[in-house]
Design an enzyme around this catalytic site. Structure first.
Site, short mmCIF file in Angstrom:
data_model
loop_
_atom_site.label_atom_id
_atom_site.label_comp_id
_atom_site.label_asym_id
_atom_site.label_seq_id
_atom_site.Cartn_x
_atom_site.Cartn_y
_atom_site.Cartn_z
N LYS A 1 0.84 -1.21 0.00
CA LYS A 1 0.00 0.00 0.00
C LYS A 1 0.87 1.25 0.00
O LYS A 1 0.50 2.26 -0.56
CB LYS A 1 -0.82 0.03 1.30
CG LYS A 1 -2.00 -0.89 1.32
CD LYS A 1 -2.74 -0.61 2.63
CE LYS A 1 -3.17 -1.85 3.32
NZ LYS A 1 -3.44 -1.72 4.73
N GLU B 1 2.77 -23.80 1.96
CA GLU B 1 3.56 -24.39 3.06
C GLU B 1 3.67 -23.43 4.24
O GLU B 1 3.60 -23.85 5.41
CB GLU B 1 4.97 -24.72 2.54
CG GLU B 1 5.90 -25.33 3.56
CD GLU B 1 5.42 -26.69 4.06
OE1 GLU B 1 5.43 -27.64 3.27
OE2 GLU B 1 5.04 -26.80 5.24
N GLY C 1 4.84 -22.10 10.43
CA GLY C 1 6.00 -21.29 10.03
C GLY C 1 6.99 -22.02 9.16
O GLY C 1 6.66 -22.47 8.06
N GLY D 1 6.91 -9.80 15.73
CA GLY D 1 6.31 -10.12 14.41
C GLY D 1 5.63 -11.47 14.37
O GLY D 1 5.32 -11.98 13.29
N GLU E 1 -0.72 -12.12 14.63
CA GLU E 1 -1.49 -11.70 13.46
C GLU E 1 -1.80 -10.21 13.58
O GLU E 1 -1.70 -9.63 14.67
CB GLU E 1 -2.81 -12.49 13.40
CG GLU E 1 -2.63 -13.97 13.16
CD GLU E 1 -1.89 -14.28 11.86
OE1 GLU E 1 -2.33 -13.83 10.80
OE2 GLU E 1 -0.85 -14.96 11.91
N ASP F 1 -6.40 -18.77 14.75
CA ASP F 1 -5.27 -19.09 13.89
C ASP F 1 -4.98 -20.60 13.93
O ASP F 1 -4.80 -21.24 12.89
CB ASP F 1 -4.04 -18.28 14.34
CG ASP F 1 -2.82 -18.54 13.50
OD1 ASP F 1 -2.74 -17.99 12.39
OD2 ASP F 1 -1.94 -19.31 13.95
N LYS G 1 -5.33 -23.43 10.89
CA LYS G 1 -4.22 -24.34 10.54
C LYS G 1 -4.64 -25.80 10.72
O LYS G 1 -4.31 -26.65 9.89
CB LYS G 1 -3.00 -24.04 11.42
CG LYS G 1 -2.34 -22.69 11.11
CD LYS G 1 -1.32 -22.35 12.19
CE LYS G 1 -0.60 -21.05 11.90
NZ LYS G 1 0.13 -20.53 13.06
N GLY H 1 7.41 -15.79 12.58
CA GLY H 1 8.52 -14.85 12.44
C GLY H 1 8.96 -14.72 10.99
O GLY H 1 8.68 -15.58 10.14
P1 NDP Z 1 2.19 -7.82 8.06
O1 NDP Z 1 1.03 -7.01 8.53
O2 NDP Z 1 3.49 -7.68 8.75
O3 NDP Z 1 2.44 -7.60 6.51
C1 NDP Z 1 1.42 -7.44 5.55
C2 NDP Z 1 1.89 -6.41 4.56
O4 NDP Z 1 0.95 -6.36 3.49
C3 NDP Z 1 1.95 -5.00 5.15
O5 NDP Z 1 3.06 -4.30 4.65
C4 NDP Z 1 0.64 -4.40 4.68
O6 NDP Z 1 0.66 -3.00 4.62
C5 NDP Z 1 0.54 -5.02 3.31
N1 NDP Z 1 -0.82 -5.01 2.81
C6 NDP Z 1 -1.95 -5.35 3.48
N2 NDP Z 1 -3.03 -5.21 2.70
C7 NDP Z 1 -2.58 -4.75 1.51
C8 NDP Z 1 -3.20 -4.37 0.29
N3 NDP Z 1 -4.53 -4.42 0.17
N4 NDP Z 1 -2.44 -3.95 -0.72
C9 NDP Z 1 -1.12 -3.88 -0.58
N5 NDP Z 1 -0.45 -4.20 0.54
C10 NDP Z 1 -1.17 -4.63 1.58
O7 NDP Z 1 1.70 -9.35 8.13
P2 NDP Z 1 2.60 -10.66 8.23
O8 NDP Z 1 3.76 -10.55 7.35
O9 NDP Z 1 2.81 -11.00 9.66
O10 NDP Z 1 1.58 -11.75 7.69
C11 NDP Z 1 1.31 -11.89 6.33
C12 NDP Z 1 0.60 -13.21 6.08
O11 NDP Z 1 1.44 -14.28 6.52
C13 NDP Z 1 -0.71 -13.39 6.87
O12 NDP Z 1 -1.58 -14.15 6.09
C14 NDP Z 1 -0.29 -14.18 8.09
O13 NDP Z 1 -1.33 -14.94 8.64
C15 NDP Z 1 0.76 -15.09 7.48
N6 NDP Z 1 1.75 -15.62 8.39
C16 NDP Z 1 2.41 -14.79 9.24
C17 NDP Z 1 3.42 -15.28 10.03
C18 NDP Z 1 4.19 -14.43 10.96
O14 NDP Z 1 5.03 -14.98 11.70
N7 NDP Z 1 3.99 -13.10 11.00
C19 NDP Z 1 3.78 -16.72 9.99
C20 NDP Z 1 3.00 -17.50 9.06
C21 NDP Z 1 2.03 -16.95 8.30
P3 NDP Z 1 0.19 -2.15 5.92
O15 NDP Z 1 1.11 -2.53 7.03
O16 NDP Z 1 0.33 -0.73 5.47
O17 NDP Z 1 -1.22 -2.55 6.19
N1 HSE Z 2 0.37 -15.61 14.24
C1 HSE Z 2 0.87 -16.86 13.85
C2 HSE Z 2 1.47 -17.55 15.04
C3 HSE Z 2 1.91 -16.70 12.78
O1 HSE Z 2 1.71 -16.89 16.05
O2 HSE Z 2 1.71 -18.76 14.98
C4 HSE Z 2 2.40 -18.01 12.24
O3 HSE Z 2 1.42 -18.65 11.50
#
Ligand code: NDP
Ligand code: HSE
Length: 426
Positions: free
Chosen positions: A45, A129, A134, A187, A190, A201, A205, A302
């Site tokens: 964004k 995956e 993770g 990080g 969610e 969550d 899963k 993470g």
């Molecule tokens: P974050 O919020 O850190 O990252 C998401 C990014 O996507 C942000 O930069 C956000 O921008 C951007 N974004 C959101 N909506 C839009 C949009 N409509 N257009 C463009 N950019 C957009 O999330 P995570 O990285 O933690 O998680 C991402 C995915 O991975 C989720 O589905 C989560 O469940 C999954 N996941 C996360 C894990 C973790 O350890 N964090 C582990 C395993 C899976 P902005 O911040 O400005 O909203």
């Molecule tokens: N929020 C999730 C967790 C990220 O804490 O396990 C990994 O899927």
């Protein structure tokens, strides 16, 4: 050498980790797998954020069409999270002939069947995956190993945030709020941490993992779910005194055509391998009818571990000429002939606050007895102000019988409060 152009959608925690691995380990991936993976577009964004992250002007974008219209891009990694607009973006990418890799368990558990159909119709792949556990390769293991077995059980700690919180509360005496704040800063959590602490969550899963394990659609709506928000320091301390560690467990079992699926806090005996899985580490047990127990262990959340799983899918997908498609996802509905059990059997820890006077224990045990719940032990903690905390440990018994007993106990004048009901595994 094959060159594969990739787009990353969402440069947050996981997107950032993915970008870093693809950049830092580019040469290793190229030499080991013969694939030159290049990041052609990064969408977010906020273009200033992309600029600050060192993304070059020709790569950064905030427009999906820049990805869809780039014919070189063959793999799109969706790492934005949430259902919309992720679902629309993924659908458009699949229809544009691009394979999709995603870490989005909420989306996959809710719309897997629909997305898989679009992928199949367009001869592209859908890989996820990173959506479960993770960096631990549990999905690949379920899909590509253990072919000779009927999987009877998938059980484990599959949420990093809650495991981090429970570990910090138990080992460092940290408060729930402090521990959650740390998990967010690291990080793991969610975007809305309710998804973690209320068990959603882990439920998403478990829906994905048990569907893969049991080769039939296990809708997330059929999973019994309880989070950790009602857990107190007293529960954790009381479990510790009895030799147990508190964990949020996800449990899926299959017996013939009957399936049991549940997510809830559980006291795990300290000698059990899951008891020592701490912090953001996760672990999953798979039980096959021939292989017996397989345990997978690693970091469940993470940037780096999850990025590792995303990159693994990108390289795997890039190496495929033909993509396979899951055929049992059934648009999120239970397959005919499969019964999802609403009752299950467990041992229980039950904490009650009762009046401290003669005859109270007899009244309580009478209720358990009438409901056919067999008690293993009853102990009374320090009495104060005329009330006594009582801890009851049961033998294996049915969930329904426990809930029936609790409803009847709550109506007794001598029972002041039902403090906790926690399932137990030894
Ligand atoms: P974050 O919020 O850190 O990252 C998401 C990014 O996507 C942000 O930069 C956000 O921008 C951007 N974004 C959101 N909506 C839009 C949009 N409509 N257009 C463009 N950019 C957009 O999330 P995570 O990285 O933690 O998680 C991402 C995915 O991975 C989720 O589905 C989560 O469940 C999954 N996941 C996360 C894990 C973790 O350890 N964090 C582990 C395993 C899976 P902005 O911040 O400005 O909203
Ligand atoms: N929020 C999730 C967790 C990220 O804490 O396990 C990994 O899927």
């Amino acid at each position: 050498m094959k060159t594969v152009y990739v787009a990353i959608m969402g440069l947050g925690t996981v997107g950032g980790g993915t970008y870093k691995i693809l950049t830092e380990n580019h040469d290793k991936i190229a030499s080991a797998y013969g694939i030159d993976v290049r990041v052609a577009k990064v969408l977010d964004k906020d273009l200033d954020k992309l600029k600050a992250a060192g993304i070059s002007a020709d790569v950064m974008t905030d427009k999906l069409d820049d990805i869809l219209n780039d014919e070189n891009i063959s793999v799109v990694a969706e790492l934005m999270g949430g259902v919309e607009p992720a679902k629309t973006f993924i659908t458009k990418a699949l229809k544009a002939g691009k394979s999709v890799v995603t870490a989005n368990k909420e989306l996959i558990s809710k719309h897997w069947g629909e997305l898989e159909s679009v992928a199949r119709e367009n001869n592209v792949g859908l890989y996820f995956e990173a959506s479960c556990v993770g960096g631990v390769p549990v999905i690949r293991t379920l899909k590509e190993s253990l072919q000779g077995d009927n999987i009877l059980m998938v059980m484990g700690i599959i949420n990093g945030t809650t495991n981090y919180i429970l570990t910090k509360m138990s080992d460092c005496g940290m408060s729930y709020d402090e521990a959650l704040k740390e998990a967010q800063q690291l990080g793991f959590a969610e975007f809305n941490p309710t998804a973690d602490v209320d068990g959603y969550d882990a439920m998403y899963k478990l829906s994905i993992l048990s569907s893969l394990a049991f080769h039939t659609c296990i809708p997330y709506t059929e999973i019994y779910r309880e989070g950790i928000t009602k857990i107190t320091k007293n529960d954790i301390a009381s479990g510790k005194q009895m030799g147990y560690t508190l964990k949020l467990l996800a449990i899926g079992k299959r017996e013939g055509n009957s399936v049991e699926v549940r997510v809830h806090p559980t006291f795990v005996r300290n000698s059990h391998p899951l008891a020592s899985v701490s912090g953001s580490f996760n672990a999953v047990f798979l039980k096959g009818d021939f292989v017996d127990d397989v345990m997978l262990y690693g970091r469940g959340a993470g940037a780096r571990p999850t990025g590792s799983a995303v990159v693994s899918d990108i390289v795997y997908c890039a190496g495929k000429n033909k993509h396979e498609h899951t055929d049992f996802v059934n648009n999120g509905k239970v397959a005919e002939g499969i019964e999802i059990k609403s009752d299950f059997s467990s041992k229980y820890y039950i904490a009650l606050t009762v009046e401290d006077k003669a005859g109270v224990l007899a009244k309580i045990t009478d209720v358990w007895g009438k409901n056919n719940v067999s008690i293993n032990s009853i102990s009374q903690r320090d009495v104060a102000d005329g009330v006594a905390p009582i801890i009851i440990m049961t033998h294996f018994t049915s969930e329904n019988a426990v809930q029936r007993s609790i409803a009847q106990l709550s109506k007794l004048d001598c029972v002041k409060k039902v403090d906790s009901i926690i399932r137990v595994i030894d």
